[in-house]
Design a protein around this motif. Structure first.
Motif, PDB file in Angstrom:
ATOM      1  N   LYS A  97       0.833  -1.212   0.000  1.00 11.75           N
ATOM      2  CA  LYS A  97       0.000   0.000   0.000  1.00 11.75           C
ATOM      3  C   LYS A  97       0.861   1.253   0.000  1.00 11.75           C
ATOM      4  N   GLU A  98       1.935   1.228   0.781  1.00 14.83           N
ATOM      5  CA  GLU A  98       2.818   2.385   0.824  1.00 14.83           C
ATOM      6  C   GLU A  98       3.499   2.599  -0.523  1.00 14.83           C
ATOM      7  N   ASN A  99       3.867   1.519  -1.202  1.00 12.71           N
ATOM      8  CA  ASN A  99       4.475   1.642  -2.525  1.00 12.71           C
ATOM      9  C   ASN A  99       3.500   2.260  -3.518  1.00 12.71           C
ATOM     10  N   LEU A 100       2.243   1.801  -3.499  1.00 14.16           N
ATOM     11  CA  LEU A 100       1.240   2.376  -4.403  1.00 14.16           C
ATOM     12  C   LEU A 100       1.046   3.864  -4.128  1.00 14.16           C
ATOM     13  N   ARG A 101       1.056   4.236  -2.863  1.00 18.04           N
ATOM     14  CA  ARG A 101       0.908   5.654  -2.514  1.00 18.04           C
ATOM     15  C   ARG A 101       2.103   6.454  -3.030  1.00 18.04           C
ATOM     16  N   ARG A 102       3.330   5.918  -2.836  1.00 20.10           N
ATOM     17  CA  ARG A 102       4.527   6.591  -3.349  1.00 20.10           C
ATOM     18  C   ARG A 102       4.444   6.773  -4.861  1.00 20.10           C
ATOM     19  N   GLU A 103       4.034   5.721  -5.560  1.00 20.36           N
ATOM     20  CA  GLU A 103       3.929   5.805  -7.020  1.00 20.36           C
ATOM     21  C   GLU A 103       2.909   6.858  -7.439  1.00 20.36           C
ATOM     22  N   ALA A 104       1.753   6.898  -6.752  1.00 23.22           N
ATOM     23  CA  ALA A 104       0.710   7.875  -7.093  1.00 23.22           C
ATOM     24  C   ALA A 104       1.205   9.305  -6.863  1.00 23.22           C
ATOM     25  N   ILE A 105       1.918   9.525  -5.775  1.00 17.81           N
ATOM     26  CA  ILE A 105       2.457  10.863  -5.511  1.00 17.81           C
ATOM     27  C   ILE A 105       3.526  11.195  -6.541  1.00 17.81           C
ATOM     28  N   GLN A 106       4.407  10.257  -6.823  1.00 17.41           N
ATOM     29  CA  GLN A 106       5.500  10.485  -7.773  1.00 17.41           C
ATOM     30  C   GLN A 106       4.966  10.799  -9.171  1.00 17.41           C
ATOM     31  N   GLU A 107       3.827  10.215  -9.543  1.00 18.26           N
ATOM     32  CA  GLU A 107       3.230  10.489 -10.856  1.00 18.26           C
ATOM     33  C   GLU A 107       2.854  11.955 -11.009  1.00 18.26           C
ATOM     34  N   LYS A 108       2.604  12.650  -9.911  1.00 19.50           N
ATOM     35  CA  LYS A 108       2.244  14.072  -9.965  1.00 19.50           C
ATOM     36  C   LYS A 108       3.378  14.908 -10.536  1.00 19.50           C
ATOM     37  N   LYS A 109       4.606  14.370 -10.493  1.00 19.41           N
ATOM     38  CA  LYS A 109       5.750  15.104 -11.032  1.00 19.41           C
ATOM     39  C   LYS A 109       5.602  15.325 -12.538  1.00 19.41           C
ATOM     40  N   GLN A 110       4.851  14.462 -13.212  1.00 20.16           N
ATOM     41  CA  GLN A 110       4.675  14.562 -14.660  1.00 20.16           C
ATOM     42  C   GLN A 110       3.446  15.365 -15.049  1.00 20.16           C
ATOM     43  N   THR A 111       2.705  15.868 -14.055  1.00 23.82           N
ATOM     44  CA  THR A 111       1.472  16.612 -14.352  1.00 23.82           C
ATOM     45  C   THR A 111       1.775  18.061 -14.693  1.00 23.82           C
ATOM     46  N   GLN A 112       0.844  18.678 -15.412  1.00 27.79           N
ATOM     47  CA  GLN A 112       0.989  20.091 -15.743  1.00 27.79           C
ATOM     48  C   GLN A 112       0.953  20.962 -14.488  1.00 27.79           C
ATOM     49  N   ASP A 113       0.254  20.490 -13.446  1.00 33.65           N
ATOM     50  CA  ASP A 113       0.209  21.270 -12.203  1.00 33.65           C
ATOM     51  C   ASP A 113       1.620  21.531 -11.694  1.00 33.65           C
ATOM     52  N   PHE A 114       2.463  20.497 -11.677  1.00 34.99           N
ATOM     53  CA  PHE A 114       3.843  20.695 -11.230  1.00 34.99           C
ATOM     54  C   PHE A 114       4.682  21.365 -12.311  1.00 34.99           C
ATOM     55  N   LEU A 115       4.597  20.873 -13.540  1.00 33.10           N
ATOM     56  CA  LEU A 115       5.448  21.384 -14.616  1.00 33.10           C
ATOM     57  C   LEU A 115       5.170  22.851 -14.930  1.00 33.10           C
ATOM     58  N   GLN A 116       3.972  23.334 -14.587  1.00 34.44           N
ATOM     59  CA  GLN A 116       3.618  24.742 -14.796  1.00 34.44           C
ATOM     60  C   GLN A 116       3.666  25.538 -13.488  1.00 34.44           C
ATOM     61  N   SER A 117       4.181  24.910 -12.424  1.00 36.06           N
ATOM     62  CA  SER A 117       4.266  25.615 -11.142  1.00 36.06           C
ATOM     63  C   SER A 117       5.282  26.745 -11.247  1.00 36.06           C
ATOM     64  N   GLN A 118       5.083  27.755 -10.414  1.00 39.05           N
ATOM     65  CA  GLN A 118       5.972  28.904 -10.429  1.00 39.05           C
ATOM     66  C   GLN A 118       7.423  28.499 -10.172  1.00 39.05           C
ATOM     67  N   ALA A 119       7.642  27.622  -9.200  1.00 39.97           N
ATOM     68  CA  ALA A 119       9.008  27.217  -8.849  1.00 39.97           C
ATOM     69  C   ALA A 119       9.687  26.474  -9.994  1.00 39.97           C
ATOM     70  N   PHE A 120       8.955  25.557 -10.659  1.00 36.75           N
ATOM     71  CA  PHE A 120       9.569  24.800 -11.749  1.00 36.75           C
ATOM     72  C   PHE A 120       9.823  25.705 -12.956  1.00 36.75           C
ATOM     73  N   LEU A 121       8.860  26.566 -13.278  1.00 37.14           N
ATOM     74  CA  LEU A 121       9.064  27.481 -14.409  1.00 37.14           C
ATOM     75  C   LEU A 121      10.234  28.424 -14.145  1.00 37.14           C
ATOM     76  N   GLU A 122      10.380  28.883 -12.896  1.00 41.28           N
ATOM     77  CA  GLU A 122      11.512  29.744 -12.539  1.00 41.28           C
ATOM     78  C   GLU A 122      12.832  28.984 -12.692  1.00 41.28           C
ATOM     79  N   ALA A 123      12.853  27.716 -12.269  1.00 41.72           N
ATOM     80  CA  ALA A 123      14.060  26.900 -12.415  1.00 41.72           C
ATOM     81  C   ALA A 123      14.406  26.714 -13.893  1.00 41.72           C
TER      82      ALA A 123
END
Length: 166
Positions: A97-123
């Motif tokens: 269960k913990e692995n599935l949760r880690r994978e689900a959270i890690q998948e957010k790294k590929q979302t537009q929400d993160f990729l378009q975040s102010q911090a990532f765009l600034e980087a």
């Protein structure tokens, strides 16, 4: 020390590698009934669901550990530098269960929400893509570590703490 000790016959490793293309890659082993662990194969308690690489490695690894114990071997655990104490799970019954949760959270790294975040765009504006992508011993690179740092900072606090403890 591990390699030197193994060459002199004083150290053995219980490590099991079943790379893609090998005969046992993708093989799944059923959980013996006497274990009383739910799941069709060892992938379920380990990962939360069957995985393409299979779980035969686990069966082989457990056999290696049991043989070492029977022969009275002194057990040692090795970590990548700076990783001791990381990757812990509450117990074996929660690992999947913990692995599935880690994978689900890690998948957010590929979302537009993160990729378009102010911090990532600034980087990106400051040249994050110029960082080295050359992998080091732990298979991370300057670039991947910086993206992970930004990602963790972007996550809600509870998810960040979970990932940092994993």
């Amino acid at each position: 020390a591990l390699v030197t000790g193994s060459r002199s016959g004083n150290v053995s490793a219980a490590v099991v590698f079943l790379p893609e293309g090998s005969e046992d890659y993708g093989r799944h082993d059923p959980i013996p009934e006497n274990e009383k662990i739910p799941g069709t194969c060892w992938c379920v308690p380990l990962y939360g669901e069957p995985k393409k690489w299979g779980c035969h490695w686990w069966t082989k690894w457990i056999a290696n550990i049991e043989k070492a114990h029977e022969e009275g071997a002194e057990m040692e655990v090795y970590f990548f530098k700076g990783m001791k104490g990381r990757g812990k799970v509450r117990n074996f019954s929660t690992a999947g269960k913990e692995n599935l949760r880690r994978e689900a959270i890690q998948e957010k790294k590929q979302t537009q929400d993160f990729l378009q975040s102010q911090a990532f765009l600034e980087a990106c504006h400051q040249g994050i893509e110029c960082l080295s992508t050359e992998p080091r011993e732990d298979s991370s690179s300057q670039y991947s570590r910086e993206v992970q740092r930004l990602f963790l900072a972007w996550l809600p606090e509870e998810e960040r703490h979970f990932m940092e403890a994993s």
